[in-house]
Write an enzyme that holds these catalytic residues in place. Structure first.
Site, PDB file in Angstrom:
ATOM      1  N   SER A 104       0.836  -1.194   0.000  1.00  0.00           N
ATOM      2  CA  SER A 104       0.000   0.000   0.000  1.00  0.00           C
ATOM      3  C   SER A 104       0.880   1.257   0.000  1.00  0.00           C
ATOM      4  O   SER A 104       1.646   1.459  -0.939  1.00  0.00           O
ATOM      5  CB  SER A 104      -0.961  -0.055   1.195  1.00  0.00           C
ATOM      6  OG  SER A 104      -1.975   0.917   1.094  1.00  0.00           O
ATOM      7  N   ASP A 154     -10.296  -4.276  -5.278  1.00  0.00           N
ATOM      8  CA  ASP A 154      -9.658  -3.354  -4.340  1.00  0.00           C
ATOM      9  C   ASP A 154     -10.288  -1.968  -4.474  1.00  0.00           C
ATOM     10  O   ASP A 154     -10.179  -1.340  -5.526  1.00  0.00           O
ATOM     11  CB  ASP A 154      -8.151  -3.284  -4.636  1.00  0.00           C
ATOM     12  CG  ASP A 154      -7.371  -2.594  -3.533  1.00  0.00           C
ATOM     13  OD1 ASP A 154      -7.934  -1.717  -2.849  1.00  0.00           O
ATOM     14  OD2 ASP A 154      -6.188  -2.938  -3.355  1.00  0.00           O
ATOM     15  N   HIS A 185      -8.281  -4.938  -0.733  1.00  0.00           N
ATOM     16  CA  HIS A 185      -6.979  -4.351  -0.415  1.00  0.00           C
ATOM     17  C   HIS A 185      -6.162  -5.202   0.551  1.00  0.00           C
ATOM     18  O   HIS A 185      -5.014  -4.878   0.836  1.00  0.00           O
ATOM     19  CB  HIS A 185      -7.194  -2.948   0.168  1.00  0.00           C
ATOM     20  CG  HIS A 185      -5.984  -2.071   0.122  1.00  0.00           C
ATOM     21  ND1 HIS A 185      -5.347  -1.727  -1.061  1.00  0.00           N
ATOM     22  CD2 HIS A 185      -5.272  -1.473   1.119  1.00  0.00           C
ATOM     23  CE1 HIS A 185      -4.319  -0.951  -0.790  1.00  0.00           C
ATOM     24  NE2 HIS A 185      -4.248  -0.780   0.526  1.00  0.00           N
TER      25      HIS A 185
END
Length: 206
Positions: A104, A154, A185
Protein backbone atom coordinates in the site's frame (compact mmCIF):
# COMPACT_ATOMS: atom_id res chain seq x y z
CA UNK A 1 23.84 9.78 9.15
CA UNK A 2 21.50 8.70 6.36
CA UNK A 3 21.35 5.20 7.88
CA UNK A 4 19.53 6.75 10.84
CA UNK A 5 17.34 9.22 8.94
CA UNK A 6 14.31 7.00 9.63
CA UNK A 7 13.34 5.19 12.80
CA UNK A 8 13.88 1.58 11.77
CA UNK A 9 14.54 -1.96 12.87
CA UNK A 10 16.78 -4.58 11.33
CA UNK A 11 17.09 -8.34 11.25
CA UNK A 12 20.62 -9.67 10.83
CA UNK A 13 21.35 -11.78 7.78
CA UNK A 14 24.22 -13.60 6.13
CA UNK A 15 27.28 -11.41 5.62
CA UNK A 16 27.40 -10.34 1.99
CA UNK A 17 23.94 -11.83 1.38
CA UNK A 18 20.75 -10.13 0.17
CA UNK A 19 19.54 -6.87 1.70
CA UNK A 20 15.74 -6.56 1.92
CA UNK A 21 13.95 -3.30 2.68
CA UNK A 22 10.41 -3.70 4.06
CA UNK A 23 7.96 -0.78 3.80
CA UNK A 24 4.74 -0.79 5.84
CA UNK A 25 1.28 0.38 4.86
CA UNK A 26 -0.56 3.40 6.25
CA UNK A 27 -0.95 3.00 10.00
CA UNK A 28 1.69 0.29 10.19
CA UNK A 29 5.21 0.67 11.48
CA UNK A 30 8.64 -0.89 11.25
CA UNK A 31 7.34 -4.09 12.83
CA UNK A 32 4.64 -4.82 10.22
CA UNK A 33 6.84 -6.82 7.83
CA UNK A 34 9.98 -7.25 9.90
CA UNK A 35 9.22 -10.94 10.50
CA UNK A 36 7.92 -11.55 6.99
CA UNK A 37 11.27 -10.69 5.43
CA UNK A 38 13.17 -13.69 6.81
CA UNK A 39 10.24 -15.97 5.95
CA UNK A 40 10.24 -14.88 2.30
CA UNK A 41 14.00 -14.55 1.93
CA UNK A 42 15.91 -16.60 4.55
CA UNK A 43 19.42 -15.33 5.16
CA UNK A 44 18.66 -11.77 4.05
CA UNK A 45 19.36 -8.77 6.21
CA UNK A 46 16.08 -6.89 6.65
CA UNK A 47 15.77 -3.14 7.15
CA UNK A 48 12.29 -1.86 8.00
CA UNK A 49 11.89 1.96 8.21
CA UNK A 50 8.94 3.73 9.79
CA UNK A 51 7.27 6.47 7.76
CA UNK A 52 8.03 9.97 9.03
CA UNK A 53 4.61 11.50 8.26
CA UNK A 54 1.62 11.26 10.61
CA UNK A 55 -1.92 11.24 9.19
CA UNK A 56 -4.18 11.59 12.22
CA UNK A 57 -1.72 9.41 14.12
CA UNK A 58 -1.20 6.87 11.32
CA UNK A 59 2.37 6.60 10.04
CA UNK A 60 2.92 7.18 6.32
CA UNK A 61 5.92 7.85 4.10
CA UNK A 62 4.49 10.97 2.43
CA UNK A 63 1.49 13.28 2.74
CA UNK A 64 -1.74 13.12 0.78
CA UNK A 65 -4.66 15.51 0.55
CA UNK A 66 -7.29 12.82 -0.03
CA UNK A 67 -7.67 9.15 -0.92
CA UNK A 68 -5.45 8.64 -3.96
CA UNK A 69 -4.54 12.36 -4.10
CA UNK A 70 -0.87 12.82 -3.30
CA UNK A 71 1.03 15.87 -2.11
CA UNK A 72 3.53 15.61 -4.97
CA UNK A 73 6.01 18.02 -3.38
CA UNK A 74 6.10 15.91 -0.23
CA UNK A 75 6.34 12.72 -2.28
CA UNK A 76 9.42 14.20 -3.98
CA UNK A 77 10.92 15.04 -0.58
CA UNK A 78 10.20 11.60 0.81
CA UNK A 79 11.50 9.83 -2.28
CA UNK A 80 14.86 11.60 -2.18
CA UNK A 81 15.18 10.99 1.56
CA UNK A 82 14.33 7.30 1.24
CA UNK A 83 16.71 6.83 -1.67
CA UNK A 84 19.52 8.28 0.47
CA UNK A 85 18.52 5.99 3.36
CA UNK A 86 18.61 2.93 1.12
CA UNK A 87 21.95 3.91 -0.45
CA UNK A 88 23.52 4.40 2.97
CA UNK A 89 22.46 0.92 4.13
CA UNK A 90 23.61 -0.63 0.85
CA UNK A 91 27.04 0.98 1.23
CA UNK A 92 27.25 -0.23 4.81
CA UNK A 93 26.14 -3.82 4.12
CA UNK A 94 27.78 -4.54 0.76
CA UNK A 95 24.97 -6.97 -0.19
CA UNK A 96 24.77 -9.44 -3.04
CA UNK A 97 21.39 -8.04 -4.09
CA UNK A 98 19.12 -5.18 -3.00
CA UNK A 99 15.41 -5.94 -2.79
CA UNK A 100 12.39 -3.91 -1.73
CA UNK A 101 9.01 -5.09 -0.49
CA UNK A 102 6.18 -2.72 0.26
CA UNK A 103 2.45 -2.79 0.87
CA UNK A 104 0.00 0.00 0.00
CA UNK A 105 1.69 3.28 1.03
CA UNK A 106 4.91 1.30 1.42
CA UNK A 107 4.57 -0.01 -2.14
CA UNK A 108 3.98 3.56 -3.32
CA UNK A 109 7.16 4.97 -1.78
CA UNK A 110 9.10 1.94 -3.05
CA UNK A 111 7.76 2.48 -6.58
CA UNK A 112 8.61 6.17 -6.40
CA UNK A 113 12.19 5.34 -5.37
CA UNK A 114 12.41 2.88 -8.29
CA UNK A 115 11.46 5.71 -10.66
CA UNK A 116 13.81 8.18 -8.96
CA UNK A 117 16.84 5.87 -8.76
CA UNK A 118 16.29 3.00 -11.22
CA UNK A 119 19.61 1.28 -10.51
CA UNK A 120 19.15 1.16 -6.74
CA UNK A 121 17.07 -2.03 -6.43
CA UNK A 122 17.63 -5.35 -8.17
CA UNK A 123 14.07 -6.50 -7.44
CA UNK A 124 10.89 -5.14 -5.88
CA UNK A 125 7.62 -6.57 -4.60
CA UNK A 126 4.84 -3.98 -4.87
CA UNK A 127 1.77 -5.17 -2.96
CA UNK A 128 -1.38 -3.17 -3.78
CA UNK A 129 0.42 -0.07 -5.11
CA UNK A 130 -1.47 3.03 -6.20
CA UNK A 131 0.45 5.24 -8.63
CA UNK A 132 -1.98 7.92 -9.89
CA UNK A 133 0.64 9.70 -11.98
CA UNK A 134 2.77 8.95 -15.04
CA UNK A 135 6.20 7.73 -13.90
CA UNK A 136 9.25 9.62 -15.15
CA UNK A 137 12.56 7.80 -15.08
CA UNK A 138 16.04 8.95 -16.07
CA UNK A 139 17.09 5.83 -17.94
CA UNK A 140 15.14 2.60 -17.61
CA UNK A 141 14.45 -0.36 -15.33
CA UNK A 142 16.02 -3.01 -17.56
CA UNK A 143 18.09 -4.35 -14.66
CA UNK A 144 15.11 -4.60 -12.27
CA UNK A 145 12.59 -7.38 -11.66
CA UNK A 146 9.21 -6.31 -10.28
CA UNK A 147 6.32 -8.30 -8.84
CA UNK A 148 3.02 -6.41 -8.57
CA UNK A 149 0.24 -8.00 -6.50
CA UNK A 150 -3.31 -6.66 -6.44
CA UNK A 151 -6.95 -7.38 -5.63
CA UNK A 152 -9.53 -7.47 -8.40
CA UNK A 153 -12.04 -5.75 -6.08
CA UNK A 154 -9.66 -3.35 -4.34
CA UNK A 155 -11.59 -0.15 -3.51
CA UNK A 156 -8.39 1.76 -2.69
CA UNK A 157 -6.22 0.70 -5.63
CA UNK A 158 -8.49 0.45 -8.69
CA UNK A 159 -7.52 -2.46 -10.96
CA UNK A 160 -7.34 -0.12 -13.95
CA UNK A 161 -4.51 1.82 -12.31
CA UNK A 162 -2.72 -1.44 -11.51
CA UNK A 163 -2.90 -2.36 -15.19
CA UNK A 164 -1.54 1.09 -16.10
CA UNK A 165 1.36 0.66 -13.66
CA UNK A 166 2.12 -2.78 -15.09
CA UNK A 167 2.21 -1.26 -18.58
CA UNK A 168 4.38 1.65 -17.45
CA UNK A 169 6.90 -0.67 -15.81
CA UNK A 170 7.10 -2.80 -18.95
CA UNK A 171 7.54 0.32 -21.08
CA UNK A 172 10.50 1.15 -18.82
CA UNK A 173 11.97 -2.30 -19.67
CA UNK A 174 11.40 -3.81 -16.21
CA UNK A 175 10.94 -7.58 -15.96
CA UNK A 176 7.41 -7.58 -14.53
CA UNK A 177 5.15 -10.23 -13.02
CA UNK A 178 1.55 -9.41 -12.10
CA UNK A 179 -0.43 -11.43 -9.54
CA UNK A 180 -4.16 -10.93 -8.90
CA UNK A 181 -6.41 -12.28 -6.18
CA UNK A 182 -10.20 -12.03 -6.11
CA UNK A 183 -10.44 -9.84 -3.02
CA UNK A 184 -9.83 -6.23 -2.07
CA UNK A 185 -6.98 -4.35 -0.42
CA UNK A 186 -6.06 -7.12 2.02
CA UNK A 187 -2.96 -9.27 1.64
CA UNK A 188 -3.89 -12.88 0.87
CA UNK A 189 -1.90 -16.07 1.19
CA UNK A 190 -1.62 -16.49 -2.57
CA UNK A 191 0.29 -13.26 -3.02
CA UNK A 192 2.69 -14.18 -0.21
CA UNK A 193 3.30 -17.46 -2.00
CA UNK A 194 3.87 -15.54 -5.23
CA UNK A 195 6.29 -13.22 -3.44
CA UNK A 196 8.22 -16.16 -2.01
CA UNK A 197 8.54 -17.74 -5.46
CA UNK A 198 9.58 -14.41 -6.96
CA UNK A 199 12.32 -13.98 -4.34
CA UNK A 200 13.54 -17.59 -4.43
CA UNK A 201 16.40 -16.87 -6.88
CA UNK A 202 17.96 -14.47 -4.37
CA UNK A 203 18.13 -16.91 -1.47
CA UNK A 204 21.69 -17.58 -0.32
CA UNK A 205 23.03 -21.04 -1.05
CA UNK A 206 22.67 -23.38 1.93
Amino acid sequence: MATDSYVHKTVAGNRGGPLLFAFHGTGGDENQFLGLGPDLLPGAKVVAPRGDVSEHGAARYFRRTGEGVYDMADLSRATAKMADFVRAHVEEAGPSTVIGLGYSNGANILASVLFHAPSLFDAAVLMHPLIPFTPHVEGDLSSTRVLVTAGKRDPICPPALTVELDRALRDLSADVELFWHDGGHEIREGELTAAGAFLAPYRPAA
